[in-house]
Design a protein around this motif. Structure first.
Motif, mmCIF file in Angstrom:
data_model
loop_
_atom_site.group_PDB
_atom_site.id
_atom_site.type_symbol
_atom_site.label_atom_id
_atom_site.label_comp_id
_atom_site.label_asym_id
_atom_site.label_seq_id
_atom_site.Cartn_x
_atom_site.Cartn_y
_atom_site.Cartn_z
ATOM 1 N N ILE A 75 17.225 110.762 23.977
ATOM 2 C CA ILE A 75 17.491 109.652 23.056
ATOM 3 C C ILE A 75 18.121 110.142 21.757
ATOM 4 C CG2 ILE A 75 15.351 109.424 21.735
ATOM 5 C CD1 ILE A 75 16.895 106.532 23.594
ATOM 6 N N THR A 76 17.890 111.393 21.374
ATOM 7 C CA THR A 76 18.501 111.913 20.139
ATOM 8 C C THR A 76 19.974 112.225 20.319
ATOM 9 O OG1 THR A 76 17.751 114.141 20.693
ATOM 10 C CG2 THR A 76 16.356 112.845 19.224
ATOM 11 N N ASN A 77 20.431 112.384 21.532
ATOM 12 C CA ASN A 77 21.851 112.554 21.815
ATOM 13 C C ASN A 77 22.403 111.169 22.140
ATOM 14 O OD1 ASN A 77 24.390 113.237 22.671
ATOM 15 N ND2 ASN A 77 23.709 114.819 24.097
ATOM 16 N N ALA A 78 22.885 110.468 21.118
ATOM 17 C CA ALA A 78 23.246 109.055 21.241
ATOM 18 C C ALA A 78 24.264 108.767 22.348
ATOM 19 C CB ALA A 78 23.731 108.525 19.909
ATOM 20 N N PRO A 79 25.375 109.506 22.461
ATOM 21 C CA PRO A 79 26.320 109.174 23.535
ATOM 22 C C PRO A 79 25.694 109.307 24.927
ATOM 23 C CG PRO A 79 27.377 110.610 21.937
ATOM 24 C CD PRO A 79 25.919 110.549 21.589
ATOM 25 N N LEU A 80 24.919 110.353 25.121
ATOM 26 C CA LEU A 80 24.251 110.544 26.409
ATOM 27 C C LEU A 80 23.246 109.425 26.664
ATOM 28 C CD1 LEU A 80 23.704 112.330 28.906
ATOM 29 C CD2 LEU A 80 21.968 113.500 27.534
ATOM 30 N N ALA A 81 22.499 109.055 25.650
ATOM 31 C CA ALA A 81 21.498 107.996 25.805
ATOM 32 C C ALA A 81 22.153 106.662 26.131
ATOM 33 C CB ALA A 81 20.664 107.881 24.534
ATOM 34 N N VAL A 82 23.276 106.357 25.501
ATOM 35 C CA VAL A 82 23.957 105.095 25.768
ATOM 36 C C VAL A 82 24.489 105.066 27.196
ATOM 37 C CG1 VAL A 82 25.990 103.716 25.159
ATOM 38 C CG2 VAL A 82 24.505 104.619 23.366
ATOM 39 N N VAL A 83 25.111 106.148 27.637
ATOM 40 C CA VAL A 83 25.652 106.206 29.007
ATOM 41 C C VAL A 83 24.528 106.084 30.023
ATOM 42 C CG1 VAL A 83 26.782 107.720 30.681
ATOM 43 C CG2 VAL A 83 27.730 107.468 28.390
#
Length: 151
Positions: A75-83
């Protein structure tokens, strides 16, 4: 007189007939005139390939959390969390559509439908909860980032 003799005769009656038995074709029960065709047997269906793919995709957040050390790291890695959230939401929607199709057809859903919804919803609930906390923190200016220094 002949009937009387046959009535008093206690010997077994010999069976007469051909040595090879023949069977005539027996039709099923008669259909009502309003029924256009016979009822067909419903065979259990194998789930669609989309459902298998959705199940595997719904495992991605769980596998990522296992590899990187938990949901917090993802969740702290926003692009990864969104994908991951978008892909997981699509997997849950596919499973829901299969469930809805099964409900309309009055048949029970495959276990893969329930497993996909259950596994996919774990990440979605977490992502929505954390997203709401971050969003409300920004809206109500809870952190020090949006305020000036305290004097």
């Amino acid at each position: 007189m002949r009937q009387l003799e046959s009535a008093l005769d206690t010997r077994p009656t010999p069976i007469r007939g051909s040595r090879v038995a023949t069977f005539r074709f027996v039709e099923g029960p008669a259909l009502e005139p309003s029924a256009p065709q016979q009822a067909q047997v419903v065979l259990p269906r194998s789930p669609a390939y989309e459902l298998y793919i959705a199940f595997i995709v719904s495992l991605i957040p769980q596998a990522a959390a296992l590899l990187v050390g938990g949901y917090g790291q993802i969740i702290t890695n926003a692009p990864l969390a969104v994908v991951i959230t978008i892909v997981d939401a699509v997997a849950v929607v596919i499973a829901y559509l299969q469930f809805r199709d099964d409900s309309h057809a009055s048949r029970s859903s495959h276990w893969l439908v329930w497993a996909t919804i259950a596994i996919g919803s774990v990440w979605l609930v977490y992502a929505i909860f954390v997203g709401m906390v971050v969003l409300l923190g920004r809206v109500f200016c809870i952190s020090q980032d949006c305020r000036g220094p305290i004097r």
